[in-house]
Scaffold this motif. Structure first.
Motif, PDB file in Angstrom:
ATOM      1  N   PRO A  37      40.335 -23.982   7.443  1.00  0.00           N
ATOM      2  CA  PRO A  37      39.807 -23.779   8.135  1.00  0.00           C
ATOM      3  C   PRO A  37      40.020 -24.772   9.279  1.00  0.00           C
ATOM      4  CG  PRO A  37      38.423 -22.579   7.096  1.00  0.00           C
ATOM      5  CD  PRO A  37      39.629 -22.751   6.176  1.00  0.00           C
ATOM      6  N   VAL A  38      40.117 -26.307   8.181  1.00  0.00           N
ATOM      7  CA  VAL A  38      39.526 -28.131   8.696  1.00  0.00           C
ATOM      8  C   VAL A  38      41.493 -28.082   9.408  1.00  0.00           C
ATOM      9  CG1 VAL A  38      39.758 -29.829   8.101  1.00  0.00           C
ATOM     10  CG2 VAL A  38      38.018 -29.169   7.137  1.00  0.00           C
ATOM     11  N   LEU A  39      41.996 -27.883   9.067  1.00  0.00           N
ATOM     12  CA  LEU A  39      43.342 -27.702   9.161  1.00  0.00           C
ATOM     13  C   LEU A  39      44.200 -26.527  10.335  1.00  0.00           C
ATOM     14  CD1 LEU A  39      45.482 -28.182   6.185  1.00  0.00           C
ATOM     15  CD2 LEU A  39      44.161 -29.862   7.245  1.00  0.00           C
ATOM     16  N   GLY A  40      43.287 -25.565  10.436  1.00  0.00           N
ATOM     17  CA  GLY A  40      43.664 -24.758  11.312  1.00  0.00           C
ATOM     18  C   GLY A  40      42.902 -25.117  12.977  1.00  0.00           C
ATOM     19  N   GLU A  63      39.218 -33.894  -7.136  1.00  0.00           N
ATOM     20  CA  GLU A  63      39.414 -33.588  -5.362  1.00  0.00           C
ATOM     21  C   GLU A  63      39.266 -32.400  -4.560  1.00  0.00           C
ATOM     22  OE1 GLU A  63      41.871 -37.344  -3.716  1.00  0.00           O
ATOM     23  OE2 GLU A  63      42.595 -36.062  -4.589  1.00  0.00           O
ATOM     24  N   ILE A  64      40.205 -31.379  -6.157  1.00  0.00           N
ATOM     25  CA  ILE A  64      39.690 -29.223  -5.822  1.00  0.00           C
ATOM     26  C   ILE A  64      38.592 -29.302  -6.052  1.00  0.00           C
ATOM     27  CG2 ILE A  64      40.673 -28.162  -6.606  1.00  0.00           C
ATOM     28  CD1 ILE A  64      43.848 -28.880  -6.950  1.00  0.00           C
ATOM     29  N   GLU A  65      37.798 -29.383  -7.435  1.00  0.00           N
ATOM     30  CA  GLU A  65      36.480 -29.066  -7.543  1.00  0.00           C
ATOM     31  C   GLU A  65      35.629 -29.475  -6.092  1.00  0.00           C
ATOM     32  OE1 GLU A  65      35.592 -31.268 -11.033  1.00  0.00           O
ATOM     33  OE2 GLU A  65      36.615 -29.354 -11.947  1.00  0.00           O
ATOM     34  N   ALA A  66      35.423 -31.206  -5.645  1.00  0.00           N
ATOM     35  CA  ALA A  66      34.629 -31.180  -4.895  1.00  0.00           C
ATOM     36  C   ALA A  66      34.851 -30.484  -3.038  1.00  0.00           C
ATOM     37  CB  ALA A  66      35.083 -32.599  -4.199  1.00  0.00           C
ATOM     38  N   LEU A  67      36.634 -30.319  -3.140  1.00  0.00           N
ATOM     39  CA  LEU A  67      36.792 -29.070  -1.846  1.00  0.00           C
ATOM     40  C   LEU A  67      35.660 -27.916  -1.970  1.00  0.00           C
ATOM     41  CD1 LEU A  67      40.401 -30.201  -0.939  1.00  0.00           C
ATOM     42  CD2 LEU A  67      38.331 -31.012   0.072  1.00  0.00           C
ATOM     43  N   ALA A  68      35.975 -27.358  -3.197  1.00  0.00           N
ATOM     44  CA  ALA A  68      36.028 -26.196  -4.057  1.00  0.00           C
ATOM     45  C   ALA A  68      34.214 -25.473  -3.744  1.00  0.00           C
ATOM     46  CB  ALA A  68      36.025 -25.682  -5.518  1.00  0.00           C
ATOM     47  N   ARG A  69      33.315 -27.107  -4.045  1.00  0.00           N
ATOM     48  CA  ARG A  69      31.858 -26.597  -3.725  1.00  0.00           C
ATOM     49  C   ARG A  69      31.503 -26.964  -2.498  1.00  0.00           C
ATOM     50  NH1 ARG A  69      31.753 -32.088  -5.617  1.00  0.00           N
ATOM     51  NH2 ARG A  69      32.377 -31.934  -8.216  1.00  0.00           N
ATOM     52  N   ASP A  70      32.850 -26.753  -1.372  1.00  0.00           N
ATOM     53  CA  ASP A  70      31.728 -26.512   0.049  1.00  0.00           C
ATOM     54  C   ASP A  70      32.156 -25.026   0.602  1.00  0.00           C
ATOM     55  OD1 ASP A  70      30.714 -28.968   0.785  1.00  0.00           O
ATOM     56  OD2 ASP A  70      32.193 -29.672   2.148  1.00  0.00           O
ATOM     57  N   VAL A  71      32.641 -24.365  -0.418  1.00  0.00           N
ATOM     58  CA  VAL A  71      33.048 -22.921   0.008  1.00  0.00           C
ATOM     59  C   VAL A  71      31.821 -22.056   0.544  1.00  0.00           C
ATOM     60  CG1 VAL A  71      32.245 -21.758  -2.432  1.00  0.00           C
ATOM     61  CG2 VAL A  71      34.134 -20.832  -0.713  1.00  0.00           C
ATOM     62  N   GLY A  72      32.217 -21.991   1.393  1.00  0.00           N
ATOM     63  CA  GLY A  72      30.870 -20.529   1.809  1.00  0.00           C
ATOM     64  C   GLY A  72      30.007 -21.610   3.456  1.00  0.00           C
ATOM     65  N   VAL A  73      30.422 -23.126   3.008  1.00  0.00           N
ATOM     66  CA  VAL A  73      29.532 -23.523   4.310  1.00  0.00           C
ATOM     67  C   VAL A  73      30.891 -24.427   5.127  1.00  0.00           C
ATOM     68  CG1 VAL A  73      27.787 -23.684   3.252  1.00  0.00           C
ATOM     69  CG2 VAL A  73      29.788 -25.547   2.965  1.00  0.00           C
ATOM     70  N   GLU A  74      30.218 -24.460   6.484  1.00  0.00           N
ATOM     71  CA  GLU A  74      31.813 -25.430   7.104  1.00  0.00           C
ATOM     72  C   GLU A  74      31.560 -27.013   6.676  1.00  0.00           C
ATOM     73  OE1 GLU A  74      31.731 -26.796  11.447  1.00  0.00           O
ATOM     74  OE2 GLU A  74      30.414 -25.023  11.394  1.00  0.00           O
ATOM     75  N   ALA A  75      32.882 -27.271   6.723  1.00  0.00           N
ATOM     76  CA  ALA A  75      33.143 -28.529   6.010  1.00  0.00           C
ATOM     77  C   ALA A  75      32.195 -29.494   6.770  1.00  0.00           C
ATOM     78  CB  ALA A  75      34.764 -29.028   5.804  1.00  0.00           C
ATOM     79  N   GLY A  76      31.721 -30.484   6.100  1.00  0.00           N
ATOM     80  CA  GLY A  76      31.083 -31.583   6.670  1.00  0.00           C
ATOM     81  C   GLY A  76      31.881 -33.272   6.889  1.00  0.00           C
ATOM     82  N   THR A  77      30.896 -34.260   7.204  1.00  0.00           N
ATOM     83  CA  THR A  77      32.119 -35.279   7.054  1.00  0.00           C
ATOM     84  C   THR A  77      32.936 -35.623   6.351  1.00  0.00           C
ATOM     85  OG1 THR A  77      30.276 -36.574   7.338  1.00  0.00           O
ATOM     86  CG2 THR A  77      31.399 -35.882   9.747  1.00  0.00           C
ATOM     87  N   LEU A  78      32.305 -35.315   5.001  1.00  0.00           N
ATOM     88  CA  LEU A  78      32.963 -36.357   3.737  1.00  0.00           C
ATOM     89  C   LEU A  78      33.824 -35.164   3.169  1.00  0.00           C
ATOM     90  CD1 LEU A  78      33.093 -38.568   1.454  1.00  0.00           C
ATOM     91  CD2 LEU A  78      31.290 -36.839   0.267  1.00  0.00           C
ATOM     92  N   THR A  79      33.949 -34.319   3.601  1.00  0.00           N
ATOM     93  CA  THR A  79      34.849 -33.202   3.211  1.00  0.00           C
ATOM     94  C   THR A  79      35.865 -33.151   4.115  1.00  0.00           C
ATOM     95  OG1 THR A  79      32.895 -31.534   2.701  1.00  0.00           O
ATOM     96  CG2 THR A  79      35.140 -30.779   3.172  1.00  0.00           C
ATOM     97  N   VAL A  80      35.851 -33.444   5.473  1.00  0.00           N
ATOM     98  CA  VAL A  80      37.073 -33.732   5.938  1.00  0.00           C
ATOM     99  C   VAL A  80      37.728 -35.109   6.521  1.00  0.00           C
ATOM    100  CG1 VAL A  80      37.170 -33.973   9.014  1.00  0.00           C
ATOM    101  CG2 VAL A  80      35.929 -32.260   8.337  1.00  0.00           C
ATOM    102  N   ALA A  81      36.794 -36.099   5.554  1.00  0.00           N
ATOM    103  CA  ALA A  81      37.441 -37.372   5.055  1.00  0.00           C
ATOM    104  C   ALA A  81      38.340 -37.071   3.381  1.00  0.00           C
ATOM    105  CB  ALA A  81      36.528 -38.356   5.071  1.00  0.00           C
ATOM    106  N   ASN A  82      37.809 -36.107   2.898  1.00  0.00           N
ATOM    107  CA  ASN A  82      38.623 -35.903   1.604  1.00  0.00           C
ATOM    108  C   ASN A  82      39.856 -35.770   2.519  1.00  0.00           C
ATOM    109  OD1 ASN A  82      36.945 -37.508   0.743  1.00  0.00           O
ATOM    110  ND2 ASN A  82      35.777 -35.589   0.046  1.00  0.00           N
ATOM    111  N   ILE A  83      40.381 -34.057   3.126  1.00  0.00           N
ATOM    112  CA  ILE A  83      41.120 -34.036   3.369  1.00  0.00           C
ATOM    113  C   ILE A  83      42.173 -34.665   4.124  1.00  0.00           C
ATOM    114  CG2 ILE A  83      42.102 -31.966   4.454  1.00  0.00           C
ATOM    115  CD1 ILE A  83      39.300 -29.984   4.296  1.00  0.00           C
ATOM    116  N   ARG A  84      41.750 -35.358   5.310  1.00  0.00           N
ATOM    117  CA  ARG A  84      42.542 -36.720   5.708  1.00  0.00           C
ATOM    118  C   ARG A  84      42.777 -37.474   4.993  1.00  0.00           C
ATOM    119  NH1 ARG A  84      38.619 -39.265   8.838  1.00  0.00           N
ATOM    120  NH2 ARG A  84      38.793 -37.399  10.138  1.00  0.00           N
TER     121      ARG A  84
END
Length: 106
Positions: A37-40, A63-84
């Motif tokens: 959804p972030v990329l979308g 990093e995958i574990e950290a990203l997986a922790r946001d499942v079911g919620v909208e990605a926050g700024t830290l998650t978006v920064a990690n994806i970037r």
């Protein structure tokens, strides 16, 4: 008797590997539902799906574990920064280019 002594530990070791592999697959699937959804936001769904695989392929286990922790919620700024951060890696950029994914704008 020797054969039985070798087979049982080998089977136990293999079953432990399968459990770990299943856990890793589950975490990757959960992370996928966070990254896509972030990329979308800035690209069509099929392109975002390809980009998501590039990001996950170049993310560390932690990093995958950290990203997986946001499942079911909208990605926050830290998650978006990690994806970037993962998306900016040369290997991820090469994967994007090979898959026709435009540069990330998140």
């Amino acid at each position: 008797i020797l054969m039985r002594a070798l087979v049982l530990p080998a089977l136990l070791l293999l079953s432990a590997c399968d459990v770990n592999a299943l856990g890793d697959q589950a975490k990757r699937k959960a992370a996928q539902t966070v990254v896509q959804p972030v990329l979308g936001v800035n690209m069509p769904a099929p392109v975002a799906a390809v980009g998501t695989e590039c990001v996950l392929d170049n993310a560390s286990h932690a990093e995958i574990e950290a990203l997986a922790r946001d499942v079911g919620v909208e990605a926050g700024t830290l998650t978006v920064a990690n994806i970037r951060k993962i998306a900016e890696r040369p290997a991820t950029q090469a994967c994007f280019a090979a898959g026709g994914v435009p540069p990330l704008k998140v």
